[in-house]
Scaffold this active site. Structure first.
Site, mmCIF file in Angstrom:
data_model
loop_
_atom_site.group_PDB
_atom_site.id
_atom_site.type_symbol
_atom_site.label_atom_id
_atom_site.label_comp_id
_atom_site.label_asym_id
_atom_site.label_seq_id
_atom_site.Cartn_x
_atom_site.Cartn_y
_atom_site.Cartn_z
ATOM 1 N N ASN A 214 -56.259 -98.300 -71.483
ATOM 2 C CA ASN A 214 -56.329 -98.705 -70.080
ATOM 3 C C ASN A 214 -57.501 -99.645 -69.825
ATOM 4 O O ASN A 214 -58.037 -99.696 -68.732
ATOM 5 C CB ASN A 214 -56.432 -97.452 -69.188
ATOM 6 C CG ASN A 214 -56.213 -97.775 -67.724
ATOM 7 O OD1 ASN A 214 -55.459 -98.692 -67.382
ATOM 8 N ND2 ASN A 214 -56.899 -97.059 -66.841
ATOM 9 N N SER B 167 -65.231 -85.015 -61.990
ATOM 10 C CA SER B 167 -64.753 -85.693 -60.785
ATOM 11 C C SER B 167 -64.863 -84.786 -59.574
ATOM 12 O O SER B 167 -64.743 -83.560 -59.690
ATOM 13 C CB SER B 167 -63.290 -86.072 -61.002
ATOM 14 O OG SER B 167 -62.672 -86.389 -59.776
ATOM 15 N N TYR C 278 -54.264 -83.592 -63.251
ATOM 16 C CA TYR C 278 -55.502 -84.319 -63.566
ATOM 17 C C TYR C 278 -56.705 -83.459 -63.185
ATOM 18 O O TYR C 278 -57.649 -83.282 -63.961
ATOM 19 C CB TYR C 278 -55.516 -85.656 -62.814
ATOM 20 C CG TYR C 278 -56.868 -86.323 -62.753
ATOM 21 C CD1 TYR C 278 -57.409 -86.934 -63.874
ATOM 22 C CD2 TYR C 278 -57.607 -86.347 -61.561
ATOM 23 C CE1 TYR C 278 -58.652 -87.545 -63.815
ATOM 24 C CE2 TYR C 278 -58.841 -86.954 -61.497
ATOM 25 C CZ TYR C 278 -59.366 -87.554 -62.621
ATOM 26 O OH TYR C 278 -60.597 -88.143 -62.558
ATOM 27 N N LYS D 36 -59.769 -81.592 -65.519
ATOM 28 C CA LYS D 36 -61.224 -81.724 -65.349
ATOM 29 C C LYS D 36 -61.890 -80.350 -65.237
ATOM 30 O O LYS D 36 -62.962 -80.110 -65.813
ATOM 31 C CB LYS D 36 -61.552 -82.579 -64.112
ATOM 32 C CG LYS D 36 -61.212 -84.051 -64.264
ATOM 33 C CD LYS D 36 -62.112 -84.744 -65.284
ATOM 34 C CE LYS D 36 -61.714 -86.168 -65.555
ATOM 35 N NZ LYS D 36 -62.390 -86.798 -66.689
ATOM 36 N N GLY E 151 -51.039 -85.377 -51.342
ATOM 37 C CA GLY E 151 -52.187 -84.904 -52.118
ATOM 38 C C GLY E 151 -53.535 -85.392 -51.607
ATOM 39 O O GLY E 151 -54.577 -84.931 -52.076
#
Ligand code: UD1
Length: 332
Positions: free
Chosen positions: A51, A138, A162, A166, A307
């Site tokens: 990425n 995060s 995700y 974390k 979300g």
């Protein structure tokens, strides 16, 4: 005869401290490598370029005058060759998948890469006797059960895979601290935006961007209309509030975390928020961008994005206290 500073025999070469930087070619990783080089460290970049463009390495070289060593390899693979290098004093672990929407479509892939990569790294650290790790966590770990400002002692909760990855990584690193003597800082980033003043390291994800800042830039450059997701939140202008932090300030936080870890006891684990401590709405961000870049941004209101929480900003007192770090730049 000795060199007065380091008590080394005269003429001996002083090796820079080496830092393994997984994901070092990425957006936050590349900015951190620039800062590491400026501060006299030698970053060893481990990246699979899934990425991030290879041109980020050229940019690091152009900005600093130093071309960092790069290993093109996935963080879940055998990294023994890298950990055989001498003088590795710490790891900064950025490598991972980070698109929230995609994590709902490919949850196991997110866990395999993010959690598997972290476990693999911690195993290599144990073999090579590397103790210090700065982990890229995060603000997403605060989920939707807390009210801002978020403090590190709040309960954690995941609202997507995700976020789960974390939280799991933080837990796994804690185990490594307790049983492997690792010393860790889990840096909980709020919303990093902007780029190095040279303009050589813009946030350019491969494929369509998900985050608001590159979308604003795209709208300004291509004169396309962007969507502002939701204008009916319980906030002053109805749009979501986030704690946007300049990525160069964020990069400096990693240097401070490395210095901090040099002086803590084995087994120490600290989660630390990195943000400005101030919330800014999506509309304020767009207006700020227009003013700073003297350009137009075209937008329309769209329904809320699934979300999203209304408001998210940091309590930054722990970063100030432990790292002697606070933001110095306006985010935009
Ligand atoms: C998300 C993740 C965060 C992750 C970060 C970087 C959550 C809750 N947040 O942050 O963990 O670290 O991405 O990958 O999982 N917006 C628009 N229009 C757009 C895009 C975004 O209005 O086209 C708005 C969003 O609704 C939000 C704000 O901009 O209010 C920021 O969005 P974004 O940049 O995607 O970051 P977060 O969702 O806050």
């Amino acid at each position: 005869m000795y060199n007065a500073i380091d008590k080394l025999p005269l003429g001996a070469k002083i090796e820079a401290k080496r830092i393994v930087v997984t994901g070092g070619a990425g957006y936050i990783g590349s900015h951190t490598c620039v800062e590491l080089i400026k501060q006299g460290y030698e970053p060893i970049i481990v990246d699979n370029f899934c990425n991030s463009p290879i041109t980020n390495i050229d940019a690091i070289e152009k900005i600093t005058g130093v071309r960092p060593k790069v290993y093109e390899i996935d963080v879940t693979r055998n990294l023994s060759n890298i950990f055989k290098l001498s003088n590795i004093v710490a790891v900064i672990h950025f490598a991972g998948l980070k698109a929230v929407g995609e994590s709902c479509e490919k949850p196991m892939e997110y866990l395999r890469v993010n959690v598997g990569g972290t476990i693999n790294l911690l195993q290599h650290m144990q073999i090579a006797n590397v103790k210090n790790i700065v982990f890229s966590s995060s603000a997403t770990v605060y989920g939707d059960i807390n009210n801002p400002p978020f403090t590190e002692t709040m309960p954690l909760s995941a609202v997507n895979p995700y976020g789960t990855s974390k939280i799991m990584c933080e837990e796994i690193i804690k185990v490594a601290c307790e049983y492997q003597g690792v010393r860790a800082a889990a840096l909980r980033y709020f919303n990093p935006i902007n780029a190095h003043d040279s303009g050589l390291l813009p946030e350019k994800p491969i494929g369509r961007p998900n985050n608001v800042f590159p979308i604003i830039e795209m709208s300004a450059q291509n004169r396309t209309i962007m969507s502002v997701f939701g204008n009916d939140y319980d906030t002053p202008d109805g749009t979501c509030i986030r704690d946007y932090i300049h990525v160069c300030d964020l990069a400096l936080g990693h240097i401070k975390a490395l210095e901090y870890l040099e002086n803590v006891e084995d087994g120490s684990f600290e989660p630390i928020n990195l943000g400005t401590g101030h919330g800014m709405s999506v509309l304020e961000l767009i207006e700020g961008y227009k003013k700073a870049k003297n350009t137009d941004v075209f937008y329309e209101f769209a329904p809320r994005r699934q979300g999203d929480i209304a408001s998210c900003y940091a309590d930054v007192s722990k970063a100030k206290e432990l790292l002697d770090w606070q933001t110095e730049r306006a985010p935009i």
